[in-house]
Design a protein around this motif. Structure first.
Motif, PDB file in Angstrom:
ATOM      1  N   ALA A  38       0.820  -1.336  -0.072  1.00 36.47           N
ATOM      2  CA  ALA A  38       0.077  -0.145   0.027  1.00 36.47           C
ATOM      3  C   ALA A  38       0.807   1.231  -0.061  1.00 36.47           C
ATOM      4  CB  ALA A  38      -0.822  -0.039   1.194  1.00 36.47           C
ATOM      5  N   GLU A  39       2.209   1.044   0.211  1.00 38.04           N
ATOM      6  CA  GLU A  39       2.939   2.340   0.240  1.00 38.04           C
ATOM      7  C   GLU A  39       3.005   3.118  -1.034  1.00 38.04           C
ATOM      8  OE1 GLU A  39       5.002   4.978   2.880  1.00 38.04           O
ATOM      9  OE2 GLU A  39       3.888   3.262   3.075  1.00 38.04           O
ATOM     10  N   LEU A  40       2.894   2.455  -2.161  1.00 36.84           N
ATOM     11  CA  LEU A  40       3.042   3.396  -3.364  1.00 36.84           C
ATOM     12  C   LEU A  40       1.744   4.221  -3.456  1.00 36.84           C
ATOM     13  CD1 LEU A  40       4.534   4.440  -5.496  1.00 36.84           C
ATOM     14  CD2 LEU A  40       3.954   2.278  -7.195  1.00 36.84           C
ATOM     15  N   SER A  41       0.685   3.431  -3.038  1.00 37.78           N
ATOM     16  CA  SER A  41      -0.757   4.202  -3.204  1.00 37.78           C
ATOM     17  C   SER A  41      -0.602   5.373  -2.167  1.00 37.78           C
ATOM     18  CB  SER A  41      -1.866   3.375  -2.531  1.00 37.78           C
ATOM     19  OG  SER A  41      -1.876   2.287  -3.788  1.00 37.78           O
ATOM     20  N   ARG A  42      -0.030   5.397  -0.843  1.00 38.60           N
ATOM     21  CA  ARG A  42      -0.179   6.258   0.122  1.00 38.60           C
ATOM     22  C   ARG A  42       0.951   7.581  -0.594  1.00 38.60           C
ATOM     23  NH1 ARG A  42       1.664   2.090   4.413  1.00 38.60           N
ATOM     24  NH2 ARG A  42      -0.443   1.507   5.234  1.00 38.60           N
ATOM     25  N   ILE A  43       1.951   7.221  -1.198  1.00 39.26           N
ATOM     26  CA  ILE A  43       3.010   8.021  -1.735  1.00 39.26           C
ATOM     27  C   ILE A  43       2.093   8.846  -2.931  1.00 39.26           C
ATOM     28  CG2 ILE A  43       4.960   8.353  -3.060  1.00 39.26           C
ATOM     29  CD1 ILE A  43       6.323   6.009  -1.626  1.00 39.26           C
ATOM     30  N   ALA A  44       1.497   8.233  -3.958  1.00 38.14           N
ATOM     31  CA  ALA A  44       0.794   8.594  -4.821  1.00 38.14           C
ATOM     32  C   ALA A  44      -0.511   9.723  -4.399  1.00 38.14           C
ATOM     33  CB  ALA A  44       0.042   7.886  -5.675  1.00 38.14           C
ATOM     34  N   LEU A  45      -0.841   9.305  -3.333  1.00 40.43           N
ATOM     35  CA  LEU A  45      -2.061  10.143  -2.524  1.00 40.43           C
ATOM     36  C   LEU A  45      -1.450  11.571  -1.993  1.00 40.43           C
ATOM     37  CD1 LEU A  45      -4.203   7.566  -1.134  1.00 40.43           C
ATOM     38  CD2 LEU A  45      -4.860   9.165  -2.678  1.00 40.43           C
ATOM     39  N   VAL A  46      -0.278  11.559  -1.360  1.00 40.95           N
ATOM     40  CA  VAL A  46       0.382  12.515  -0.808  1.00 40.95           C
ATOM     41  C   VAL A  46       1.018  13.531  -1.985  1.00 40.95           C
ATOM     42  CG1 VAL A  46       2.390  13.096   0.566  1.00 40.95           C
ATOM     43  CG2 VAL A  46       1.072  11.365   1.260  1.00 40.95           C
ATOM     44  N   ALA A  47       1.525  12.860  -2.956  1.00 40.59           N
ATOM     45  CA  ALA A  47       1.998  13.583  -4.209  1.00 40.59           C
ATOM     46  C   ALA A  47       1.135  14.400  -4.979  1.00 40.59           C
ATOM     47  CB  ALA A  47       2.798  12.585  -5.015  1.00 40.59           C
ATOM     48  N   ALA A  48      -0.116  13.780  -4.795  1.00 41.42           N
ATOM     49  CA  ALA A  48      -1.336  14.471  -5.507  1.00 41.42           C
ATOM     50  C   ALA A  48      -2.065  15.717  -4.657  1.00 41.42           C
ATOM     51  CB  ALA A  48      -2.397  13.471  -5.978  1.00 41.42           C
ATOM     52  N   GLY A  49      -1.628  15.427  -3.228  1.00 40.43           N
ATOM     53  CA  GLY A  49      -2.374  16.378  -2.309  1.00 40.43           C
ATOM     54  C   GLY A  49      -3.528  16.115  -1.995  1.00 40.43           C
ATOM     55  N   VAL A  50      -3.867  14.894  -2.045  1.00 39.92           N
ATOM     56  CA  VAL A  50      -5.274  14.292  -1.770  1.00 39.92           C
ATOM     57  C   VAL A  50      -5.639  14.177  -0.372  1.00 39.92           C
ATOM     58  CG1 VAL A  50      -7.104  12.727  -2.275  1.00 39.92           C
ATOM     59  CG2 VAL A  50      -5.485  13.243  -3.976  1.00 39.92           C
ATOM     60  N   ASP A  51      -6.927  14.537   0.185  1.00 42.22           N
ATOM     61  CA  ASP A  51      -7.068  14.335   1.518  1.00 42.22           C
ATOM     62  C   ASP A  51      -7.394  12.976   1.552  1.00 42.22           C
ATOM     63  OD1 ASP A  51      -6.720  16.985   2.302  1.00 42.22           O
ATOM     64  OD2 ASP A  51      -9.172  17.189   2.205  1.00 42.22           O
ATOM     65  N   PHE A  52      -6.744  12.205   2.339  1.00 41.55           N
ATOM     66  CA  PHE A  52      -6.982  10.483   2.805  1.00 41.55           C
ATOM     67  C   PHE A  52      -6.755  10.237   4.250  1.00 41.55           C
ATOM     68  CE2 PHE A  52      -2.556  10.165   2.030  1.00 41.55           C
ATOM     69  CZ  PHE A  52      -2.341   9.041   2.716  1.00 41.55           C
TER      70      PHE A  52
END
Length: 126
Positions: A38-52
């Motif tokens: 799941a770490e790459l998904s976390r990184i992508a969400l952070v890079a996109a600036g998405v609230d999650f």
């Protein structure tokens, strides 16, 4: 350098983005309290600036074996059936729940303009 900063911040910031901005998280990513798939998904969400919301099942070692009682309870309740009783899962408010790490990664990348405009850009940007 950016990748290192994103790695460090993905785990620390995912669960607090919505609280800092005073709103509800756009997504809920559920996985174990570990980097794993799941770490790459976390990184992508952070890079996109998405609230999650970064929901994590705790892992403890009992008698030399991993113990995950909250994960076991979620499985028993049927909360993970969308992904064949596995994690990660990404819950989208008002939308479907997505399972499988690579599917989640592609969804986040496409939804938030991280994927590339055409096949050639996709092939050369990762």
């Amino acid at each position: 350098m950016l990748a290192v900063l994103l790695l460090a911040s993905a785990s620390a910031h995912g669960s607090v983005f919505a609280r800092l901005r005073g709103g509800k998280a756009a997504y809920k990513l559920t996985y174990f309290d570990a980097r794993g798939v799941a770490e790459l998904s976390r990184i992508a969400l952070v890079a996109a600036g998405v609230d999650f919301e970064d929901a994590r099942f705790p892992i403890s070692m009992e008698g030399g074996k991993p113990s995950v009682p909250e994960f076991t309870a979620a499985k028993a309740s049927g909360a993970l059936t969308v992904n064949m009783d596995r994690v990660p899962i990404l819950e989208i408010p008002g939308g479907p729940t997505i399972g499988q790490s690579r599917t989640i990664e592609r969804f986040v990348a496409r939804r938030h303009a991280l994927y590339g405009a055409d096949e050639m850009e996709v092939a050369t940007s990762w």
